[in-house]
Design an enzyme around this catalytic site. Sequence first.
Site, PDB file in Angstrom:
ATOM      1  CE1 TYR A  33      -4.319   0.592  -0.545  1.00 23.92           C
ATOM      2  CE2 TYR A  33      -3.814   2.530   0.762  1.00 23.92           C
ATOM      3  CZ  TYR A  33      -4.638   1.857  -0.112  1.00 23.92           C
ATOM      4  OH  TYR A  33      -5.795   2.450  -0.539  1.00 23.92           O
ATOM      5  CG  HIS A  38       6.191   2.806   1.134  1.00 25.87           C
ATOM      6  ND1 HIS A  38       4.862   3.029   1.352  1.00 25.87           N
ATOM      7  CD2 HIS A  38       6.597   2.013   2.153  1.00 25.87           C
ATOM      8  CE1 HIS A  38       4.478   2.404   2.438  1.00 25.87           C
ATOM      9  NE2 HIS A  38       5.508   1.783   2.957  1.00 25.87           N
ATOM     10  CE  LYS A 184       2.848  12.233   1.346  1.00 25.10           C
ATOM     11  NZ  LYS A 184       1.869  12.383   0.289  1.00 25.10           N
TER      12      LYS A 184
END
Length: 280
Positions: A33, A38, A184
């Site tokens: 996800y 990332h 995030k």
Amino acid sequence: MIPVVKTIDEIRKYVKEWRGAGMSVGLVPTMGYLHEGHKSLIDRAVRENDRVVVSDFVNPTQFGPNEDLEAYPRDIERDAALCESAGAAVIFNPEPDEMYDNALTTVSVDKITKVLCGKTRPTHFAGVCTVVSKLFNIVKPDRAYFGQKDAQQLCVVRKMVKDLNFDIEIVGCPIVREEDGLAKSSRNTYLSAEERKAALCLSRSLKLGRELIAGGQDSAAAVKDAVRKEIEKEPLARVDYVEAVNADTLEEAEKTDAPLLVAVAVYIGKTRLIDNFIIE
Ligand code: PAF
């Protein structure tokens, strides 16, 4: 389209071929996800290595019995598109049975896993260390990339790598935030619109803590107190912890001297969020 590999044998074949051609390999371990945080890890790994493997595995052993394993968001197609656009070479996306075939072995790091998140998540870091060791042994990367948002995880992985003599460089990467300051996280998707606004109390309180230190406050207790009070102004927030610790040893700090980690874990409704800053 970027290959999505399901088996250990197959990912090993890729890596063996690259190694045979003298290439360096970077690993970005994730639970999928994927978001901009990332992507920043993948971007850096792509810059620093000839080939990059992104592991995309919701690791069941790092979830406690009443945690969000089933609800944890998953979208391998979206992840594959992000990995491909960022320049990763392959995604390793095994099923739990492929990773834990009647396994009886775990890896655990003592002491630094018993503080901060370890207090309320007593089995979490053994799950993380076990899966990360396995990924290191499967992929055998030159470098592995972890986000500073999970500051304790980064500290624990560094200690494990040192203690077990893994020949892998651990690269810590800065926290990526939304424009309004929220760090995030895949778990942000659990938040309702009202909770999303309330969640800003984490970054707001940490900004206050940082400003106090910049203004000369040298008492860790005073900083923690101010951070906690700022979070507690938000009715939807429930503090799990506010801590100020030595960023290397995770021992409680009395003064705000570097290296200092100020870290918070806060429930916003049912969602547990973490955030931190480091004074280096
Ligand atoms: O940070 C995460 O997403 C996970 O803890 C990790 C390092 C991928 C291990 O499952």
